[in-house]
Design a protein around this motif. Structure first.
Motif, PDB file in Angstrom:
ATOM      1  N   ILE A  59     -17.329 -59.089 -69.786  1.00  0.00           N
ATOM      2  CA  ILE A  59     -17.901 -59.324 -68.451  1.00  0.00           C
ATOM      3  C   ILE A  59     -19.374 -59.710 -68.555  1.00  0.00           C
ATOM      4  O   ILE A  59     -19.840 -60.638 -67.891  1.00  0.00           O
ATOM      5  N   ILE A  60     -20.114 -58.981 -69.393  1.00  0.00           N
ATOM      6  CA  ILE A  60     -21.540 -59.273 -69.548  1.00  0.00           C
ATOM      7  C   ILE A  60     -21.742 -60.670 -70.130  1.00  0.00           C
ATOM      8  O   ILE A  60     -22.614 -61.427 -69.681  1.00  0.00           O
ATOM      9  N   ALA A  64     -23.418 -64.273 -68.014  1.00  0.00           N
ATOM     10  CA  ALA A  64     -24.571 -65.089 -68.384  1.00  0.00           C
ATOM     11  C   ALA A  64     -24.422 -66.527 -67.925  1.00  0.00           C
ATOM     12  O   ALA A  64     -25.413 -67.243 -67.767  1.00  0.00           O
ATOM     13  N   ILE A  65     -23.174 -66.963 -67.689  1.00  0.00           N
ATOM     14  CA  ILE A  65     -22.951 -68.356 -67.280  1.00  0.00           C
ATOM     15  C   ILE A  65     -22.154 -68.467 -65.981  1.00  0.00           C
ATOM     16  O   ILE A  65     -21.860 -69.576 -65.532  1.00  0.00           O
ATOM     17  N   VAL A  66     -21.808 -67.327 -65.361  1.00  0.00           N
ATOM     18  CA  VAL A  66     -20.879 -67.372 -64.226  1.00  0.00           C
ATOM     19  C   VAL A  66     -21.401 -68.200 -63.052  1.00  0.00           C
ATOM     20  O   VAL A  66     -20.636 -68.853 -62.341  1.00  0.00           O
ATOM     21  N   SER A 110     -22.934 -51.354 -71.154  1.00  0.00           N
ATOM     22  CA  SER A 110     -21.700 -52.138 -71.049  1.00  0.00           C
ATOM     23  C   SER A 110     -21.012 -51.969 -69.705  1.00  0.00           C
ATOM     24  O   SER A 110     -20.104 -52.727 -69.368  1.00  0.00           O
ATOM     25  N   THR A 111     -21.432 -50.955 -68.916  1.00  0.00           N
ATOM     26  CA  THR A 111     -20.798 -50.730 -67.615  1.00  0.00           C
ATOM     27  C   THR A 111     -21.548 -51.387 -66.459  1.00  0.00           C
ATOM     28  O   THR A 111     -21.066 -51.361 -65.326  1.00  0.00           O
ATOM     29  N   GLU A 114     -23.986 -56.834 -66.480  1.00  0.00           N
ATOM     30  CA  GLU A 114     -23.875 -58.127 -65.785  1.00  0.00           C
ATOM     31  C   GLU A 114     -24.706 -58.182 -64.509  1.00  0.00           C
ATOM     32  O   GLU A 114     -25.059 -59.271 -64.046  1.00  0.00           O
ATOM     33  N   THR A 115     -25.023 -57.018 -63.924  1.00  0.00           N
ATOM     34  CA  THR A 115     -25.775 -57.036 -62.663  1.00  0.00           C
ATOM     35  C   THR A 115     -27.151 -57.688 -62.850  1.00  0.00           C
ATOM     36  O   THR A 115     -27.618 -58.406 -61.965  1.00  0.00           O
ATOM     37  N   ALA A 116     -27.781 -57.432 -64.014  1.00  0.00           N
ATOM     38  CA  ALA A 116     -29.092 -58.023 -64.263  1.00  0.00           C
ATOM     39  C   ALA A 116     -28.990 -59.538 -64.413  1.00  0.00           C
ATOM     40  O   ALA A 116     -29.779 -60.290 -63.819  1.00  0.00           O
TER      41      ALA A 116
END
Length: 287
Positions: A59-60, A64-66, A110-111, A114-116
């Motif tokens: 997910i992380i 980075a590219i989502v 790891s939880t 992705e928010t950052a």
């Protein structure tokens, strides 16, 4: 199983130090020994933890590219049609609160990592939406406001942990509410406009994965309920993306309809699109 174990163990017992240390930091000494040294896949708790960690890293990495496709669509079209600034404002605020809450609680990166990454991309997209809407001053105010809010929430002297817990409860509501303006915009315009399908479906998969990783690694109902509600609304948005796939928006359809109507009226009355010279009365004298 014994054959597989005897084949893999010479490899897992001689992993390079950086890989071994990274695996231990993710799984812990006990699960590292069980899964990689003993190669025992029947240890369900360790296996669930390994799957959760793998999903978290995935997910992380994807985060980075989502939003890159969404950024490219904005930059190429120079238009923010179909994109709700309010949605990005609410989502970015929610992510900023959640990031501060997770960091200060000491939860595994790891939880929530992705928010950052998504928050940074959201800020860029929101600024572009305002810029293309002719609101440069609002874009500057938006960035300044986020910076001030971020400083406050990461500072123990400004916002204590008790207050941050209340904010986290509100962040879950904001995260859910952030989808509503985008859903409304798509429905109102009758199309997805510049909305990126890649981002929408990645959000759907990511929110579902986050429910699993939260259940496995984070004993916090505030975070779990936010992911469950977010998944439900991401599913609605994904359904809209499928429903309106290749469909022109209502606005563009109405403009085309008006153009066709104008052409039809012009042809029926025999008028030309290019104005001609009107005939005036003759001034020539007759003999």
């Amino acid at each position: 199983m014994d054959t597989l174990r005897s084949t893999l163990q010479p490899i897992t017992h001689n992993l390079p130090s950086p890989i071994r240390d990274f695996a231990i930091s993710l799984l812990g000494d006990q699960c590292y020994k069980t899964l990689l040294l003993d190669i025992d896949p029947t240890a369900t708790q360790c296996l669930k933890l390994a799957i959760s960690k793998g999903l978290g890293i995935g997910i992380i990495s994807a985060s980075a590219i989502v939003k890159i496709p969404q950024l490219l669509k904005l930059l190429n079209s120079k238009s923010a049609k179909g994109i709700s600034f309010l949605s990005y404002l609410l989502e970015t605020t929610s992510y900023l609160i959640s990031l501060a809450y997770n960091v200060r609680q000491g939860f595994p990166f790891s939880t929530y990592g992705e928010t950052a990454l998504i928050a940074i991309q959201n800020v860029v997209i929101a600024v572009l939406v305002l810029q293309y809407g002719g609101k440069s001053a609002a874009a500057a105010a938006f960035v300044a406001g986020l910076a001030a809010a971020g400083y406050s929430m990461f500072s123990k002297e400004v916002v204590d942990m008790n207050m941050l817990s209340y904010l986290q409860a509100g962040a879950g509501v904001l995260g859910v509410a952030s989808k509503a303006p985008q859903i409304w915009t798509v429905w109102q315009q009758g199309g997805t406009g510049q909305l990126s399908a890649f981002a929408v479906f990645n959000y759907l998969a990511g929110s579902l994965s986050r429910i699993f990783t939260t259940l496995q690694e984070v004993d916090d109902k505030l975070i779990l309920y936010g992911f469950v509600a977010g998944f439900a609304l991401n599913a609605v948005l994904a359904a809209q993306m499928v429903y309106y796939w290749n469909s022109p928006s209502k606005k563009s359809s109405s403009r085309k309809g008006k153009q066709r109507e104008g052409y039809a009226m012009g042809s029926s009355t025999g008028t030309s699109a290019t104005p001609g010279k009107a005939k005036g009365p003759s001034t020539r004298r007759r003999g």
